[in-house]
Motif scaffolding. Sequence first.
Motif, mmCIF file in Angstrom:
data_model
loop_
_atom_site.group_PDB
_atom_site.id
_atom_site.type_symbol
_atom_site.label_atom_id
_atom_site.label_comp_id
_atom_site.label_asym_id
_atom_site.label_seq_id
_atom_site.Cartn_x
_atom_site.Cartn_y
_atom_site.Cartn_z
ATOM 1 N N THR A 1 0.843 -1.193 0.000
ATOM 2 C CA THR A 1 0.000 0.000 0.000
ATOM 3 C C THR A 1 0.877 1.241 0.000
ATOM 4 O O THR A 1 1.860 1.320 0.732
ATOM 5 N N GLY A 2 0.503 2.201 -0.835
ATOM 6 C CA GLY A 2 1.382 3.341 -1.068
ATOM 7 C C GLY A 2 1.221 4.461 -0.065
ATOM 8 O O GLY A 2 0.242 4.540 0.666
ATOM 9 N N GLY A 3 2.220 5.319 -0.054
ATOM 10 C CA GLY A 3 2.214 6.481 0.844
ATOM 11 C C GLY A 3 1.413 7.625 0.262
ATOM 12 O O GLY A 3 0.710 7.497 -0.726
ATOM 13 N N GLY A 4 1.527 8.761 0.888
ATOM 14 C CA GLY A 4 0.785 9.936 0.442
ATOM 15 C C GLY A 4 -0.183 10.357 1.522
ATOM 16 O O GLY A 4 0.200 10.379 2.676
ATOM 17 N N PRO A 5 -1.452 10.609 1.207
ATOM 18 C CA PRO A 5 -1.979 10.764 -0.154
ATOM 19 C C PRO A 5 -1.478 12.089 -0.757
ATOM 20 O O PRO A 5 -0.920 12.912 -0.042
ATOM 21 N N GLY A 6 -1.737 12.256 -2.033
ATOM 22 C CA GLY A 6 -1.259 13.466 -2.674
ATOM 23 C C GLY A 6 -0.006 13.199 -3.456
ATOM 24 O O GLY A 6 0.933 13.978 -3.459
ATOM 25 N N GLY A 7 0.048 12.075 -4.125
ATOM 26 C CA GLY A 7 1.151 11.720 -5.001
ATOM 27 C C GLY A 7 0.631 10.648 -5.912
ATOM 28 O O GLY A 7 -0.573 10.487 -6.047
ATOM 29 N N MET A 8 1.545 9.895 -6.503
ATOM 30 C CA MET A 8 1.094 8.908 -7.480
ATOM 31 C C MET A 8 2.071 7.736 -7.525
ATOM 32 O O MET A 8 3.282 7.945 -7.567
ATOM 33 N N TYR B 1 -9.406 2.297 0.845
ATOM 34 C CA TYR B 1 -9.331 0.930 1.375
ATOM 35 C C TYR B 1 -10.032 -0.040 0.425
ATOM 36 O O TYR B 1 -9.486 -1.096 0.070
ATOM 37 N N GLN B 2 -11.228 0.335 0.008
ATOM 38 C CA GLN B 2 -11.976 -0.558 -0.887
ATOM 39 C C GLN B 2 -11.215 -0.789 -2.187
ATOM 40 O O GLN B 2 -11.204 -1.898 -2.730
ATOM 41 N N PHE C 1 -0.561 3.159 7.465
ATOM 42 C CA PHE C 1 -1.938 3.340 7.943
ATOM 43 C C PHE C 1 -2.843 2.334 7.238
ATOM 44 O O PHE C 1 -3.627 1.619 7.866
ATOM 45 N N MET C 2 -2.738 2.294 5.906
ATOM 46 C CA MET C 2 -3.633 1.444 5.110
ATOM 47 C C MET C 2 -3.387 -0.037 5.417
ATOM 48 O O MET C 2 -4.328 -0.829 5.494
ATOM 49 N N ALA C 3 -2.119 -0.406 5.591
ATOM 50 C CA ALA C 3 -1.816 -1.812 5.887
ATOM 51 C C ALA C 3 -2.484 -2.234 7.198
ATOM 52 O O ALA C 3 -3.081 -3.308 7.295
ATOM 53 N N SER C 4 -2.410 -1.377 8.216
ATOM 54 C CA SER C 4 -3.023 -1.751 9.500
ATOM 55 C C SER C 4 -4.548 -1.683 9.397
ATOM 56 O O SER C 4 -5.252 -2.462 10.032
ATOM 57 N N TRP C 5 -5.045 -0.762 8.598
ATOM 58 C CA TRP C 5 -6.496 -0.641 8.394
ATOM 59 C C TRP C 5 -7.037 -1.915 7.740
ATOM 60 O O TRP C 5 -8.082 -2.447 8.141
ATOM 61 N N ILE C 6 -6.313 -2.382 6.736
ATOM 62 C CA ILE C 6 -6.717 -3.613 6.051
ATOM 63 C C ILE C 6 -6.585 -4.809 7.002
ATOM 64 O O ILE C 6 -7.482 -5.648 7.102
ATOM 65 N N ALA C 7 -5.474 -4.853 7.722
ATOM 66 C CA ALA C 7 -5.241 -5.987 8.622
ATOM 67 C C ALA C 7 -6.352 -6.107 9.665
ATOM 68 O O ALA C 7 -6.749 -7.204 10.052
ATOM 69 N N ALA C 8 -6.857 -4.958 10.126
ATOM 70 C CA ALA C 8 -7.887 -4.982 11.163
ATOM 71 C C ALA C 8 -9.206 -5.548 10.635
ATOM 72 O O ALA C 8 -10.077 -5.927 11.415
#
Lengths: 680, 689
Positions: free
Chosen positions: A458-465, A512-513, A544-551
């Motif tokens: 999962t990528g960093g940011g947001p506000g990049g590409m 996330y989706q 953040f996203m990795a832990s959000w998904i893991a939860a």
Amino acid sequence: MTHERRPIDVLDVMRFAMADDAQLSPDGRTVAWVKTVIVPDENRYRSQIILTDVGGASRELALGTHPRWSPDGRRLVFLAPDPNAKPLAAPAAAESPLDRMAQLWSIDPRGGEATQLTRLRGGVAAPTFSPDGATIAFTTLVHPDRGLEVGDPVDDADPYVRFNRDVLIVTRTRWKSDGLGLVGDYVRQIAAVSAAGGPVRLLTRTSNDVGAPVFSPDGRTIAFAGNERPRGDQERRSAIYLLDVVKGGEPRALWWLAEMRGTDLAFSPSGDRIAVCGHDDAPKGHYGFQKLWIVDVASGAGACVSAQHDVSLGDYSRNQDMRRYGGPDGPRWLPDGRSLLLLSNERGTVNLARFDLDHRTFTPLTAGDHSICAFTRAAGRIAYVQGDHVTPGDVWTIPEAGGSPERLSDVNAAMREEVELVWPERFTSHGSGAAVEGWVMLPPRRKPGERVPVILYTGGGPGGMRASVFTHEWQLYAARGYAVVNCNARGNYGYGEAFSDATRGRWGDLDYQDNVAFLREVVAAHPEIDPERLAVAGGSYGGFMASWIAARHPEFRAVVVDRTLFNRYAFGGTSDIGMLLDHIEFDGKNPWEAPDEYLKWSPIAYVDGIRSPTLVVHSAADYRCPIDQGEQLYASLKVLGVPTELVRFPDETHELSRAGRPWHRVARLERYLAWFERYL
Amino acid sequence: VTPPRVVARDLLRAVGVEDPQLTPDGAAVVWTRTRMVAAEDAVASEVVVTDVASGAERVIWRGRGVRLVRVAPDGASAVAVVAGMGLVRFDLTRRDVDPDAAPEMLSADLGAIRDVAFAPDGGALALVVGRLVGETRASALAPAGVAEGVLRTTRLRFKRDGGGLIGDRFDHLLYLPLTPGAPARLLVAGRVDVAGATFAPDGGSIAFVADLDDPEWERARRAGVYRIDVAGGTPRRLARFADVRAQGLAFSPDGRTLAVTGHDADGFGHYGAQRLWTIDVASGARRALTRDADGTFGAAAYTDTGGAGHQGPVWAADGGSLLAILSAGSAVRLVRVALDGAITPLTAADRVIAGFDVDAQRRRAVVVAQPRDRSADLELVDLAPIAPRATEGGKARAGRVSVDPPLASRRISDHGGALMADAVAATPVSVPVDDGRGPALDAWLLLPDERFGARVPVILYTGGGPGGMRSDNFMFEWQLFAAHGYAVVWTNARGCQGYGDPFCTAILGSWGGDDATDVLRALDAALAQFPRLDPTRQAIAGGSYGGFAAVWAVAQTDRFRCAVADRSVVDKIAAFGMSDIGPQRAFEFGGARPWEDFAAYRAQSPIDRLGGVRTPTLVIHSAEDHRCTVGQGEALFAGLLTLGVETRLIRFPNESHGLSRGGRPWHRVRRLQEYLDWFGRYLQAPAGR
């Protein structure tokens, strides 16, 4: 291919060279650029300025970075450390950038000894020549009570002063900066020195930091970005300020923008206009697209000229781990005064384009699945730095009028012959209500019929590409037998502003989706991938996203959460950009004004859903996502009895994976690999 | 303007009298003296032997970083741990010792030694040693020296305030024979911490505190008392408590009973009074000797200079009573506790006792005594006149603290006066707080001398803890403030120890309730009783929980002209996952972890009501504070800036939560000066600023 290439390995992270900052000489014949290699024995990076003639030979110049040509092309200034800097008996705090700042040097590009032009405690950044070549303006850190601190610092006789040099006394908001360190009350100011050397003159005494100085073509004015309103350092908005170099006096605010790229300012050839990228839709913050604005110097009137194009300008390619610092990526005027050169972000690529002010149209100059991160122009020619999925970056040139790009460097030719690299497959998913584009890297050495585990990164940011850039880390995982998957979920640039803005204030919703749907569809479409062996890993917002998904998905067998955000209620007051970020994400409300919102969008609220073994990686001097965030996650997982391990890197910043000490980068990769091997 | 007679850098004259021990024959006291070395910003230490009869002292070693000096049972030698060296031995019999010579090395590479105890025959030591468990190298590829700083940990308590980032180091029990060539024996190892190693009188076994039975012990506060044979084997648990003081184990002379300091009130944590217990070693049956209403055992009063030592209990020679330090009300005294629980104070209430030791026959004690007007010195107390009181058959439980006059004591060091030099210390006066708005409180006031005129500004100093207490013992910081013309008020608000469990636990789960009321009650009482205090010039300052209290107060009232929030905790949610003791504090929130009840955590977090602050607030924090981590202070500072409140952040690198008491000398001076400058800026201006 005539020979067998070997799989890429961990230690190869130290063997790739990096090309940055292509600076075309005024006659358009020579490119000065920076080649950086890693010196494993010294656990550091070594940057060398290289001169490469267009269509010709290369030669090494001095060690340093940020080369800048004098207008007549007969001198080159650059930044390098002061070899004679004397450490004081009692140093400033280890986290303070002072005492080890780069200084300004000058050299004859034909060769010879370099001359040191400054010895400033506050260092030198963003050097630029005046149009007549007599002066170099730059920024430096200045303490409001002490002014310019020149020469060797002197140990105070009073031990009270001497032994308290390391104590940080702060009265302002932007007192820490990820990467730079704890600057305290030092404010970034503009100063100037004669090209022949001599005393340094301080040109500004602003309350808040200023951006890079830019001379008007007549040399009488310096423009810079800043915010001198009361408590301006708590605001995101900036103005273009004009400083009369001849008469002196206070800088004058010309024109304001809610979001301004402070490194971008460019005077038109006649000096009547200034181009800058940014946007004026304040609530959108870093989600809003950077558009081109033209400001009339006389009247102070500005207007957006690229509004009808839903693209963001400048280099926003992210996730590379083999780039040192890029270089200038802002708009540059063409001599006709009616068009500019720009970088444009689209669908995971960054390309050069010419923007016509009369017709407000873009004309692509380059095309392809690659990312251009920096460029300069002179005498009808453009020099730029370009990389892609398998190329960390090289220097290229192209005529302004268009034509065939010419490659001027190939800094990793030997590595390309030696190691096997994977060009990822582009893939689009649709299951989350949007077309989400991303990439799949499959291990190059699969046995027939073998199913491989997969890592969703999962990528960093947001506000990049997420873009076509070289990521050693992913090549390594692929070489070790893992499929690597990543995508431009909502929140990323390159797919229109509405796509980017869709996750503002709602991290963990559509983004996330998108990530989950992308992985699901990739796995479904790739029988080579084992749907039972899933991992998710990411850094920063990606953590953040990795832990959000893991939860929410206990089916993941391994999780890596790197330099993460975990408790956003506590983030605002501890991150270097905390409140500036929060005010965009939470509609201008402070944490204590909307605690439920801050906590609702924080992984800590859902941490008891995590069952998967989770590796927590964090750097102690990360001032973007402070170590507090990772430690809170780790402690929560320990309390919950989830298998976990904390890896805490001392003296490293948020940039560990890209710019940390080489052996720390090696250690980080070893820990990731060990976690994947253990649980996948 | 009156020049102050005490300045911040006078702190550098402070001398510490630490860890005194009587030789078994009672003829000499072995202790550690610390002094600040201004030119090097360091603390020097000396091992001193003071002859009890003559008062003559000799220095047997000087250098830096000596600790855990332990006198051998025969009195002929002492062992100690010296930073950078390891375990060493000093000869106490020779008169001609060169204090600058290197001491005899016993062992250099045992690990981080955290506790040392002699076997009764002197032939062995029990050591508690921090040792790495498991594979903790971050890199197998990196050459030596380049990645060692990377911390790789799988333990919850991977950091300790003052001890730094310990990672997967655990405190193990090591048996070290002092016979040359005999190997050390690791008795307890693995992923457990042990503490408080104490030999049984026969030398055959060692008692210690740990929790070996709960695999998730790191999340909990409970602890057990165990015994293990020195030959090894499986440790046997004798008893379990909600809370045990590691340094509070003592075997009776016959070895059949073990005295323990602790409590068994689950959910009270550090709010529960430490009581004395006995455990029958054979059966594990335990009995509480004292009640929470008697006070808390151990020296609970804070100060910023002086010294400390062992806090007991120790058994009387006949096994019929125990000697220990008791903090009760606002008094901290050496007391004798009979086995029926009767308590006899042995020292006067006009000084705080911060440590003690006794000779083998228990004829005398040496104590670290902190009087009101000077910092600590060593005093000798002759114990002989007091015979153990006859037991009272468990009756007359009320009023068991005797009012017998204390024993005479004799000062055997003379360093306490150095700090104030020729200035006269201000003497705290008691301020009765009995306003009917809550329980009566102990409170005190330090007034500047008359040179500062008829009206003086007043600083309300909120205490740390909770679960500690304040007395009227000497505190340099307050003397400094008084010498600059400020009155200082402090109190034992609810949440303090020494007044029984109901008083201390009144704030458990409700910080910012009764405690916040009480500190203001004390200030109001002082203002009402002392017209010299200028009600238009009030300030509030405090550290740790006291920093919490200061921010909490200014979030609800604008009565203060300025505030100081030192090493504060303002966000309990973040503190849960950041503080070295954070995860053990869920009991303060009804047992809920943050994600189970954010509201409970927010209700006790000043950051949640920061919008109410208008008071200029100085924020002081140490970067290596692992108790109240620096992010707490930084978030407070950022919030105040965002609100436009006048503020200033002072961030001390390489310092722990203990900066004000044990930090680098010049950092401590700087901290005091920052307080003075802040008070000067806001309190010296005339009314109606």
